[in-house]
Every structure is written in C-alpha cells, then in structure tokens.
Design a protein around this motif. Structure first.
Motif, short mmCIF file in Angstrom:
data_model
loop_
_atom_site.label_atom_id
_atom_site.label_comp_id
_atom_site.label_asym_id
_atom_site.label_seq_id
_atom_site.Cartn_x
_atom_site.Cartn_y
_atom_site.Cartn_z
N ASP A 28 -24.49 31.51 29.19
CA ASP A 28 -23.71 32.70 28.83
C ASP A 28 -22.20 32.42 28.89
OD1 ASP A 28 -26.00 34.13 28.43
OD2 ASP A 28 -25.87 35.27 30.31
N LEU A 29 -21.76 31.66 29.87
CA LEU A 29 -20.34 31.35 29.98
C LEU A 29 -19.87 30.43 28.86
CD1 LEU A 29 -19.98 30.92 33.85
CD2 LEU A 29 -19.03 32.76 32.44
N ASP A 30 -20.77 29.60 28.34
CA ASP A 30 -20.43 28.67 27.26
C ASP A 30 -20.51 29.31 25.88
OD1 ASP A 30 -19.94 26.66 29.07
OD2 ASP A 30 -21.92 25.74 28.86
N THR A 31 -21.01 30.53 25.80
CA THR A 31 -21.16 31.21 24.52
C THR A 31 -19.78 31.49 23.92
OG1 THR A 31 -23.19 32.24 25.27
CG2 THR A 31 -22.12 33.25 23.38
N ALA A 38 -9.94 43.17 22.09
CA ALA A 38 -10.55 44.14 23.01
C ALA A 38 -11.89 43.63 23.51
CB ALA A 38 -10.71 45.49 22.33
N ASP A 39 -12.67 43.06 22.62
CA ASP A 39 -13.96 42.49 23.01
C ASP A 39 -13.77 41.30 23.95
OD1 ASP A 39 -15.32 44.37 21.54
OD2 ASP A 39 -15.71 43.03 19.83
N ARG A 40 -12.74 40.50 23.68
CA ARG A 40 -12.48 39.33 24.55
C ARG A 40 -12.13 39.78 25.97
NH1 ARG A 40 -9.49 37.05 20.29
NH2 ARG A 40 -7.59 37.52 21.41
N ALA A 41 -11.40 40.87 26.11
CA ALA A 41 -11.04 41.38 27.44
C ALA A 41 -12.30 41.77 28.21
CB ALA A 41 -10.09 42.56 27.32
N ILE A 42 -13.21 42.44 27.54
CA ILE A 42 -14.48 42.82 28.17
C ILE A 42 -15.29 41.58 28.52
CG2 ILE A 42 -16.69 43.98 27.78
CD1 ILE A 42 -15.08 46.02 26.06
N GLU A 43 -15.30 40.62 27.61
CA GLU A 43 -16.04 39.38 27.85
C GLU A 43 -15.46 38.63 29.05
OE1 GLU A 43 -15.76 37.55 24.02
OE2 GLU A 43 -17.61 38.48 23.31
N ARG A 44 -14.14 38.64 29.19
CA ARG A 44 -13.52 37.96 30.36
C ARG A 44 -13.95 38.63 31.65
NH1 ARG A 44 -9.08 37.22 27.05
NH2 ARG A 44 -8.04 39.12 27.75
N GLU A 45 -13.99 39.96 31.65
CA GLU A 45 -14.46 40.66 32.84
C GLU A 45 -15.92 40.32 33.14
OE1 GLU A 45 -13.80 44.85 32.37
OE2 GLU A 45 -11.64 44.60 32.17
N ASN A 46 -16.73 40.27 32.10
CA ASN A 46 -18.14 39.90 32.28
C ASN A 46 -18.26 38.47 32.80
OD1 ASN A 46 -18.93 42.41 31.36
ND2 ASN A 46 -19.37 41.71 29.28
N ASP A 47 -17.41 37.58 32.28
CA ASP A 47 -17.44 36.19 32.74
C ASP A 47 -17.10 36.09 34.22
OD1 ASP A 47 -18.17 35.35 30.23
OD2 ASP A 47 -16.23 34.42 29.74
N GLU A 48 -16.16 36.91 34.67
CA GLU A 48 -15.80 36.90 36.10
C GLU A 48 -16.99 37.31 36.95
OE1 GLU A 48 -12.32 39.31 36.61
OE2 GLU A 48 -11.07 37.97 35.39
N VAL A 49 -17.73 38.30 36.50
CA VAL A 49 -18.92 38.74 37.23
C VAL A 49 -19.96 37.62 37.23
CG1 VAL A 49 -20.85 40.37 37.21
CG2 VAL A 49 -18.52 41.18 36.78
N LEU A 50 -20.17 37.00 36.07
CA LEU A 50 -21.14 35.90 35.99
C LEU A 50 -20.73 34.74 36.90
CD1 LEU A 50 -21.96 35.72 32.17
CD2 LEU A 50 -23.48 36.48 34.02
#
Length: 107
Positions: A28-31, A38-50
């Motif tokens: 998931d982190l390599d995706t 805006a989507d990248r900001a959400i993805e960065r937050e998700n990456d931090e959780v992962l």
C-alpha cells in the motif's frame, strides 16, 4: 505446567499473520499516489497511519521472536524480571509476554 508447544503454535501463527499484514502495508505504501493535491494530502495521512501500524507490527514481531527464543530455551512462561511463573490468563491475552502481572505493573 504451561504447554509450551501450544504457545509456540500460537506465536508462529501470529508471526505469519504479522508478516502478511506488513507485506500488505508495504504494498500500500508503494502504490502510486494520486495527481490531485487534495487526494495526495489524504493519502499522506493514510500513509502515516499505515507506517504506525507497520512500526507497531515490527515491535510485536520482535517480542514474538524473543518469546520463541524463550520457548526454545525452555524458559517460556517464566517472568524475565522476577523468575516467577506468568499466569495462563496473561499468556492467553499476550502470548509473547515476558513479564508477569506484578512486574509489568511496576514499570
């Protein structure tokens, strides 16, 4: 007397599950990330959780490896601090526990 083979099986099963989970996190982190900011900001937050899940998983893997070493040494189920037996209830809740209830409470 603690059934060390039973706990070894539990620890090995948990180890396999953690490796599967960590591999999914890595995937998931390599995706590729979205081009939309805006989507990248959400993805960065998700990456931090992962990443936090991954860090927690790695710490648990270390504890499992140490517990498997204790199984191999014949010391599994004995508190690493005071040398008293770790209760079956504690081992059922935390199979990789290295400390008894009294010693973990005193930390």
């Amino acid at each position: 007397m603690i059934d060390q083979a039973h706990y070894r099986d539990i620890l090995l099963a948990r180890k396999r599950e953690l490796y599967r989970r960590l591999n999914r996190i890595d995937t998931d982190l390599d995706t590729l990330k979205s081009a939309d900011s805006a989507d990248r900001a959400i993805e960065r937050e998700n990456d931090e959780v992962l990443e936090e899940f991954g860090h927690t998983g790695l710490k648990e893997l270390e504890a499992i490896e140490a517990a498997l070493d204790r199984v191999a040494a014949g010391t599994f189920g004995i508190c690493a601090k005071c040398g008293k037996p770790i209760s079956a209830a504690r081992l059922e809740a935390v199979p990789h526990a290295a400390l008894c209830e009294e010693c973990i409470a005193s930390l």
